[in-house]
Write an enzyme that holds these catalytic residues in place. Structure first.
Site: not given
Ligand SMILES: Cc1ncc(C[n+]2csc(CCOP(=O)(O)OP(=O)(O)O)c2C)c(N)n1
Length: 595
Positions: A486, A170, A121
């Site tokens: 998005m 530690k 770790q």
């Molecule tokens: C940790 C992470 N992984 C990937 C992304 C890329 N990303 C941006 S918005 C999104 C979609 C988010 O989906 P959801 O939570 O369902 O929200 P919505 O856009 O549908 O409101 C992704 C995959 C990100 N911003 N953060």
């Protein structure tokens, strides 16, 4: 006989660490124990000043510390063990760095003799977090613990706030030492400038009265500096239009007639157009982020820039500053008000009437709006509009990342600072639930709503167990569009509607999933929360009211919304703000541009 001085009490390094955290003013620590940090958890067990909240994932501890810090104005604290515990903190540390959130992360490290041997770790968390912390420390000598913790809190919370990591080996935790809290700190090379230079402020005031088309471009620094009152005085004394970035929502009331809303990729037409056409941008705690400027070379081509920021590294980073001002936003704004008064008394006042009228026209012609789905299904924007209205402007709203974040920014309506918390710089999915938990711990009197996407929620919803067990009754509104909305929106617009890997429900080989996976209502119940669902516009108010009435346990509402709703306005990535669309294929007409 002369009295002997009281000998300093002998303690372990672990006891010294806990006493140091207490002395630094910490009252809540979010974390998970493990081998290397275990010595610290023993005296923590006895502390009456420190409440430890046992999270389910260290990422949750970090985001909770962020939510706590933003909501309470204090330094948030998270704790983890070495190796995977520490690396699980990397995302929230990076997030706090991007959004200037003051947190101290304490991590256990393997015994000093084993460092560098690939011990069990072991991870070089100091090296890993070097570029994403304001400062970090590795402590291998127990005697250094109090001074290091004192410095960590000071560095995290002063100047431009940010995350500080303290990695403690530690053996240092197990060693015998004496506890002495430092009475003064000696940090050569760290002297954040908070007082703005008077000459620069006078020069800024001169530009402001000379300009005809000024805009107050307000960023997250105004929130961190707690300068909302001063901002309002400045805005009202001058009549200059205001835009608030995603990080600054709530710094200026949304209901104020001078407020044009949020600028940037999903900003309002009035806010984007105002910056683009201005002759003077007064940037207060903002950083000309690419999401605000669009194609930088075409951003606000005729504007001079007054750039005030506490971090000199921000000034001129993306855009040349005609008048740079280094200082704390509150002090800069207060001094600007005085300097402008002097200008006014000397008979110099700005004439912004034509500009203000022009922007009022743009704001009226292109208000934020949305289509109500013809099939009677739920518009996500409507849910957020009603949530803002019912929960009100005193509630705290903590969002995830995606379409729901933009709708939450646009449609809830913010009147007060520190009521909008989100991951702006890093854009971290999974931020909302744990950050809301932290915000509720920091402001137990406030109603705290997490507004999350169904994708984001599935990244960190396990902290609902923490909330239920620790008695932290947050409320969660899942804006459930069954997809990574998005990303899907970009696929709709830029990838020919080829929805590669953004559908969260379609099961392989079947037409459609027979039931939604997971069932968020059942999931909430499994976590000891109340689960509600809503899919009809007619039920929205009653559902929100029901959630508002429950105060003893966390509540999760699954709002099943129309999946094709899109976020507008939009400036496509990498293009000019001049190419903003207020709806699909609809560009605003800039009448009166010869202003
Ligand atoms: C940790 C992470 N992984 C990937 C992304 C890329 N990303 C941006 S918005 C999104 C979609 C988010 O989906 P959801 O939570 O369902 O929200 P919505 O856009 O549908 O409101 C992704 C995959 C990100 N911003 N953060």
């Amino acid at each position: 006989m002369a009295e002997q001085p009281v000998p300093a009490e002998t303690v372990t390094g672990a006891q010294s660490l806990i006493r140091s955290l207490e002395a630094a003013g910490a009252d809540n620590v979010f974390g998970i124990p493990g081998g290397a940090i275990l010595p610290a958890y023993d005296p923590l067990f006895d502390s009456v000043k420190l409440r430890h909240i046992l999270v389910r994932h260290e990422q949750g501890a970090g985001h909770a510390a962020q939510g706590y810090a933003v909501a309470s104005g204090k330094v948030g604290v998270c704790m983890a063990t070495s190796g995977p515990g520490a690396t699980n903190l990397v995302t929230p540390i990076a997030d706090a760095y991007m959004d200037s959130v003051p947190i101290v992360a304490v991590t256990g490290q393997v015994a000093s003799g084993a460092i560098g041997t690939d011990a069990f770790q072991e991870a070089d968390i100091r090296g890993i977090t070097m570029p994403i912390t304001k400062h970090n420390f590795l402590v291998t000598d127990a005697a250094e613990i109090p001074r290091t913790i004192a410095e960590a809190f000071y560095i995290a919370s002063t100047g431009r706030p940010g995350p500080v990591l303290v990695d403690v080996s530690k053996d240092a935790l197990q060693a015998s030492t004496t506890f002495r809290w430092p009475t003064e700190l000696n940090l050569p090379g760290y002297r954040p400038v908070t007082r703005p230079h008077a000459k620069q402020v006078r020069e800024a005031a001169r530009l402001i009265v000379e300009s005809r088309k000024p805009v107050l471009y307000v960023g997250g620094g105004v929130i961190r500096a707690r300068a909302a009152k001063e901002l309002r005085v400045l805005a009202e004394a001058t009549g200059i239009p205001v835009v608030t970035t995603l990080m600054a929502r709530g710094a200026f009331p949304d209901s104020h007639p001078q407020h044009l809303g949020m600028p940037g990729m999903h900003g309002t037409v009035a806010a984007v157009g105002a910056l683009q056409r201005s002759d003077l941008i007064i940037s207060l705690g903002a950083r000309f982020d690419d999401r605000v400027t669009g194609l930088l070379s075409s951003f606000a081509p005729n504007a001079k820039v007054i750039h005030a920021d506490i971090d000199p590294a921000e000034i001129g980073k993306n855009r040349f500053a005609d008048v740079p001002i280094v200082g704390d936003a509150r002090e800069v704004i207060a001094d600007l008000v005085v300097a402008l008064q002097a200008e006014h008394e000397a008979g110099h006042t700005g004439d912004y009437e034509a500009w203000v009228d022009y922007l009022a026209g743009v704001k009226k012609r292109y208000p934020l709006g949305y289509d109500t789905p013809a099939d009677g299904s739920l518009a996500p924007q409507y849910v957020l509009e009603r949530l803002g209205r019912i929960a009100g402007p005193e509630a705290i709203y903590v969002s995830g990342v995606g379409q729901h974040q933009m709708w939450a920014s646009h449609f809830i309506g913010y009147e007060n600072p520190q009521t909008w918390i989100n991951s702006g710089g890093l854009g971290t999915m999974g931020f909302s639930v744990p950050a809301a938990m932290g915000a509720k711990v920091g402001r137990p009197d406030a109603t705290v709503w997490s507004v999350d996407g169904d994708g984001c929620f599935q990244m960190t919803n396990q902290e609902l167990a923490t909330c239920a067990i620790e008695g932290i009754p947050i409320k969660v509104a899942i804006i459930n569009n069954e997809s990574l909305g998005m990303v899907r929106q970009w696929q709709t617009l830029f990838y020919n509607e080829r929805y590669s890997n953004t559908d969260l429900q379609r099961t392989k080989g079947a037409q459609a999933a027979p039931v939604r996976i997971p069932d968020f209502v059942k999931l909430a119940e499994a976590y000891g929360c109340v689960g509600l669902s809503c899919e009809s516009p007619a039920d929205v108010d009653a559902t929100i009211n029901k959630a508002m009435e429950i105060d003893d346990v966390p509540v999760v509402v699954d709002f099943r919304v129309h999946r094709d709703a899109m976020v507008w306005p939009m400036v496509a990535a990498g293009t000019s703000n001049d190419d903003i669309k207020h709806a699909r294929d609809m560009a605003p007409k800039w009448e009166g541009d010869d202003l």
